[in-house]
Motif scaffolding. Structure first.
Motif, PDB file in Angstrom:
ATOM      1  N   MET A 169       0.841  -1.189   0.000  1.00  0.00           N
ATOM      2  CA  MET A 169       0.000   0.000   0.000  1.00  0.00           C
ATOM      3  C   MET A 169       0.879   1.244   0.000  1.00  0.00           C
ATOM      4  SD  MET A 169      -2.846   1.161   2.821  1.00  0.00           S
ATOM      5  CE  MET A 169      -1.736   1.954   3.986  1.00  0.00           C
ATOM      6  N   GLU A 170       0.452   2.247  -0.756  1.00  0.00           N
ATOM      7  CA  GLU A 170       1.184   3.510  -0.739  1.00  0.00           C
ATOM      8  C   GLU A 170       1.204   4.052   0.691  1.00  0.00           C
ATOM      9  OE1 GLU A 170      -0.804   6.888  -2.640  1.00  0.00           O
ATOM     10  OE2 GLU A 170      -2.684   5.776  -2.577  1.00  0.00           O
ATOM     11  N   CYS A 171       2.336   4.642   1.077  1.00  0.00           N
ATOM     12  CA  CYS A 171       2.474   5.149   2.440  1.00  0.00           C
ATOM     13  C   CYS A 171       3.279   6.450   2.410  1.00  0.00           C
ATOM     14  CB  CYS A 171       3.153   4.091   3.320  1.00  0.00           C
ATOM     15  SG  CYS A 171       3.123   4.473   5.072  1.00  0.00           S
ATOM     16  N   PRO A 172       2.607   7.572   2.129  1.00  0.00           N
ATOM     17  CA  PRO A 172       3.311   8.849   2.000  1.00  0.00           C
ATOM     18  C   PRO A 172       4.112   9.255   3.239  1.00  0.00           C
ATOM     19  CG  PRO A 172       1.069   9.043   1.174  1.00  0.00           C
ATOM     20  CD  PRO A 172       1.182   7.699   1.818  1.00  0.00           C
ATOM     21  N   LYS A 173       3.659   8.895   4.440  1.00  0.00           N
ATOM     22  CA  LYS A 173       4.396   9.279   5.663  1.00  0.00           C
ATOM     23  C   LYS A 173       5.808   8.711   5.680  1.00  0.00           C
ATOM     24  CE  LYS A 173       1.076  10.174   9.369  1.00  0.00           C
ATOM     25  NZ  LYS A 173       0.585   9.692  10.672  1.00  0.00           N
ATOM     26  N   SER A 174       5.970   7.454   5.227  1.00  0.00           N
ATOM     27  CA  SER A 174       7.295   6.828   5.251  1.00  0.00           C
ATOM     28  C   SER A 174       8.045   7.034   3.935  1.00  0.00           C
ATOM     29  CB  SER A 174       7.179   5.327   5.542  1.00  0.00           C
ATOM     30  OG  SER A 174       6.623   4.659   4.424  1.00  0.00           O
ATOM     31  N   GLY A 175       7.315   7.404   2.885  1.00  0.00           N
ATOM     32  CA  GLY A 175       7.945   7.602   1.584  1.00  0.00           C
ATOM     33  C   GLY A 175       8.121   6.325   0.786  1.00  0.00           C
ATOM     34  N   VAL A 232       0.607 -11.923  11.934  1.00  0.00           N
ATOM     35  CA  VAL A 232      -0.041 -11.707  10.639  1.00  0.00           C
ATOM     36  C   VAL A 232      -1.549 -11.543  10.841  1.00  0.00           C
ATOM     37  CG1 VAL A 232      -0.516 -12.738   8.392  1.00  0.00           C
ATOM     38  CG2 VAL A 232       1.728 -13.031   9.428  1.00  0.00           C
ATOM     39  N   PHE A 233      -2.087 -10.436  10.353  1.00  0.00           N
ATOM     40  CA  PHE A 233      -3.525 -10.188  10.439  1.00  0.00           C
ATOM     41  C   PHE A 233      -3.928  -9.294   9.267  1.00  0.00           C
ATOM     42  CE2 PHE A 233      -1.459  -6.795  12.722  1.00  0.00           C
ATOM     43  CZ  PHE A 233      -2.141  -5.661  12.329  1.00  0.00           C
ATOM     44  N   PRO A 234      -5.211  -9.317   8.877  1.00  0.00           N
ATOM     45  CA  PRO A 234      -5.631  -8.476   7.759  1.00  0.00           C
ATOM     46  C   PRO A 234      -5.750  -7.007   8.159  1.00  0.00           C
ATOM     47  CG  PRO A 234      -7.491  -9.726   8.575  1.00  0.00           C
ATOM     48  CD  PRO A 234      -6.290 -10.193   9.344  1.00  0.00           C
ATOM     49  N   SER A 235      -5.225  -6.133   7.310  1.00  0.00           N
ATOM     50  CA  SER A 235      -5.400  -4.690   7.466  1.00  0.00           C
ATOM     51  C   SER A 235      -6.415  -4.169   6.468  1.00  0.00           C
ATOM     52  CB  SER A 235      -4.075  -3.959   7.230  1.00  0.00           C
ATOM     53  OG  SER A 235      -3.159  -4.260   8.243  1.00  0.00           O
ATOM     54  N   LEU A 236      -6.751  -5.009   5.492  1.00  0.00           N
ATOM     55  CA  LEU A 236      -7.647  -4.621   4.408  1.00  0.00           C
ATOM     56  C   LEU A 236      -8.635  -5.753   4.186  1.00  0.00           C
ATOM     57  CD1 LEU A 236      -8.278  -2.728   1.931  1.00  0.00           C
ATOM     58  CD2 LEU A 236      -6.499  -3.974   0.699  1.00  0.00           C
ATOM     59  N   ASN A 276      -3.726   5.437   9.553  1.00  0.00           N
ATOM     60  CA  ASN A 276      -3.119   6.543  10.302  1.00  0.00           C
ATOM     61  C   ASN A 276      -1.597   6.482  10.281  1.00  0.00           C
ATOM     62  OD1 ASN A 276      -5.594   7.633  10.934  1.00  0.00           O
ATOM     63  ND2 ASN A 276      -5.709   6.675  12.944  1.00  0.00           N
ATOM     64  N   GLU A 277      -1.039   5.274  10.174  1.00  0.00           N
ATOM     65  CA  GLU A 277       0.423   5.133  10.110  1.00  0.00           C
ATOM     66  C   GLU A 277       0.982   5.620   8.777  1.00  0.00           C
ATOM     67  OE1 GLU A 277       1.243   1.031  10.977  1.00  0.00           O
ATOM     68  OE2 GLU A 277       0.717   1.247  13.098  1.00  0.00           O
ATOM     69  N   CYS A 278       0.126   5.717   7.756  1.00  0.00           N
ATOM     70  CA  CYS A 278       0.609   6.054   6.417  1.00  0.00           C
ATOM     71  C   CYS A 278       0.152   7.405   5.872  1.00  0.00           C
ATOM     72  CB  CYS A 278       0.212   4.960   5.437  1.00  0.00           C
ATOM     73  SG  CYS A 278       1.230   3.477   5.618  1.00  0.00           S
ATOM     74  N   PHE A 279      -0.957   7.934   6.383  1.00  0.00           N
ATOM     75  CA  PHE A 279      -1.508   9.153   5.788  1.00  0.00           C
ATOM     76  C   PHE A 279      -1.744  10.237   6.834  1.00  0.00           C
ATOM     77  CE2 PHE A 279      -2.594   5.892   2.753  1.00  0.00           C
ATOM     78  CZ  PHE A 279      -2.408   6.511   1.527  1.00  0.00           C
ATOM     79  N   ASP A 280      -1.371  11.490   6.482  1.00  0.00           N
ATOM     80  CA  ASP A 280      -1.700  12.644   7.313  1.00  0.00           C
ATOM     81  C   ASP A 280      -2.995  13.289   6.839  1.00  0.00           C
ATOM     82  OD1 ASP A 280       0.383  12.718   9.209  1.00  0.00           O
ATOM     83  OD2 ASP A 280       1.742  13.543   7.694  1.00  0.00           O
ATOM     84  N   ASN A 281      -3.148  13.387   5.522  1.00  0.00           N
ATOM     85  CA  ASN A 281      -4.312  14.071   4.963  1.00  0.00           C
ATOM     86  C   ASN A 281      -5.052  13.167   3.981  1.00  0.00           C
ATOM     87  OD1 ASN A 281      -6.220  15.844   4.110  1.00  0.00           O
ATOM     88  ND2 ASN A 281      -4.808  17.183   2.998  1.00  0.00           N
ATOM     89  N   LEU A 282      -6.062  12.493   4.474  1.00  0.00           N
ATOM     90  CA  LEU A 282      -6.849  11.587   3.619  1.00  0.00           C
ATOM     91  C   LEU A 282      -7.777  12.316   2.666  1.00  0.00           C
ATOM     92  CD1 LEU A 282      -7.901   8.596   5.859  1.00  0.00           C
ATOM     93  CD2 LEU A 282      -6.583   8.552   3.755  1.00  0.00           C
ATOM     94  N   GLU A 283      -8.144  13.536   3.001  1.00  0.00           N
ATOM     95  CA  GLU A 283      -9.126  14.247   2.172  1.00  0.00           C
ATOM     96  C   GLU A 283      -8.653  14.413   0.732  1.00  0.00           C
ATOM     97  OE1 GLU A 283     -12.309  14.687   3.061  1.00  0.00           O
ATOM     98  OE2 GLU A 283     -11.650  13.675   4.889  1.00  0.00           O
ATOM     99  N   ASP A 284      -7.344  14.365   0.508  1.00  0.00           N
ATOM    100  CA  ASP A 284      -6.819  14.404  -0.863  1.00  0.00           C
ATOM    101  C   ASP A 284      -7.260  13.179  -1.660  1.00  0.00           C
ATOM    102  OD1 ASP A 284      -5.500  16.715  -0.159  1.00  0.00           O
ATOM    103  OD2 ASP A 284      -3.536  15.762   0.047  1.00  0.00           O
ATOM    104  N   HIS A 285      -7.660  12.117  -0.967  1.00  0.00           N
ATOM    105  CA  HIS A 285      -8.042  10.854  -1.612  1.00  0.00           C
ATOM    106  C   HIS A 285      -9.549  10.595  -1.520  1.00  0.00           C
ATOM    107  CE1 HIS A 285      -3.828   9.600  -2.011  1.00  0.00           C
ATOM    108  NE2 HIS A 285      -3.665  10.195  -0.851  1.00  0.00           N
ATOM    109  N   TYR A 286     -10.330  11.610  -1.089  1.00  0.00           N
ATOM    110  CA  TYR A 286     -11.774  11.436  -0.915  1.00  0.00           C
ATOM    111  C   TYR A 286     -12.413  10.920  -2.201  1.00  0.00           C
ATOM    112  CZ  TYR A 286     -16.698  12.464  -0.356  1.00  0.00           C
ATOM    113  OH  TYR A 286     -18.069  12.347  -0.328  1.00  0.00           O
ATOM    114  N   PHE A 287     -13.307   9.934  -2.054  1.00  0.00           N
ATOM    115  CA  PHE A 287     -13.978   9.343  -3.207  1.00  0.00           C
ATOM    116  C   PHE A 287     -15.491   9.566  -3.154  1.00  0.00           C
ATOM    117  CE2 PHE A 287     -15.757   5.580  -5.463  1.00  0.00           C
ATOM    118  CZ  PHE A 287     -15.293   5.899  -6.732  1.00  0.00           C
ATOM    119  N   ASP A 288     -16.146   9.090  -2.089  1.00  0.00           N
ATOM    120  CA  ASP A 288     -17.586   9.252  -1.948  1.00  0.00           C
ATOM    121  C   ASP A 288     -18.034   8.900  -0.530  1.00  0.00           C
ATOM    122  OD1 ASP A 288     -17.527   6.453  -1.844  1.00  0.00           O
ATOM    123  OD2 ASP A 288     -18.733   6.151  -3.630  1.00  0.00           O
ATOM    124  N   ILE A 289     -19.334   8.923  -0.312  1.00  0.00           N
ATOM    125  CA  ILE A 289     -19.915   8.499   0.969  1.00  0.00           C
ATOM    126  C   ILE A 289     -20.838   7.323   0.686  1.00  0.00           C
ATOM    127  CG2 ILE A 289     -21.458   9.132   2.868  1.00  0.00           C
ATOM    128  CD1 ILE A 289     -20.379  11.949   2.702  1.00  0.00           C
TER     129      ILE A 289
END
Length: 140
Positions: free
Chosen positions: A24-30, A108-112, A54-67
């Protein structure tokens, strides 16, 4: 259908679990982070663990899709479109995910959790008892 991939179940806490490796993309760690995904044919939408997000993203709103409405929880939830690389399939998917609290586990556990919409619409999955997944996917 294009290629066919067999993925053995993973032993987690004494249970055979059909987990798929995902980067998964993780902008916080690069750099991308390895997580595990659980295909769930009973779930319409895909869900992601709040802690992982939360470990990977500071601003999720840039990725907003729908409700969406999660009917089993009777609540509205925002979805965010994120980039995932499915390791065993060697395919990239952009999947809208809603945030959920799965709890904190060791090992090992599912994150997704992969729902029917988006992931299952691009693949055909066979659960071969509690031994393996057989996934047939078109080249995307």
């Amino acid at each position: 259908m294009g290629k066919e991939i067999e993925i053995p179940f993973i032993n987690a806490e004494g249970y055979s679990v059909p987990l798929i490796k995902v980067r998964m993309e993780c902008p916080k760690s690069g750099e991308d982070v390895l997580i595990y995904a659980l295909p769930d044919s009973g779930s319409r939408f895909s869900l992601i663990n709040r802690r992982t997000l939360n470990e990977c993203f500071d601003n999720l709103e840039d990725h907003y899709f729908d409700i969406i409405i999660l009917t089993n929880l009777n609540l509205h939830a925002k979805r965010y479109k994120l980039k995932f690389h499915f390791v065993e399939l060697n395919e990239n998917f952009e999947i809208p995910v809603a945030i959920a609290d799965f709890g904190v586990y060791e090992g090992v556990f599912p994150s997704l959790i992969l729902g029917r919409e988006d992931f299952f619409s691009k693949t055909m999955i066979c659960f071969d008892r509690d031994i393996r997944l057989i996934i047939k996917a078109d080249s995307l």
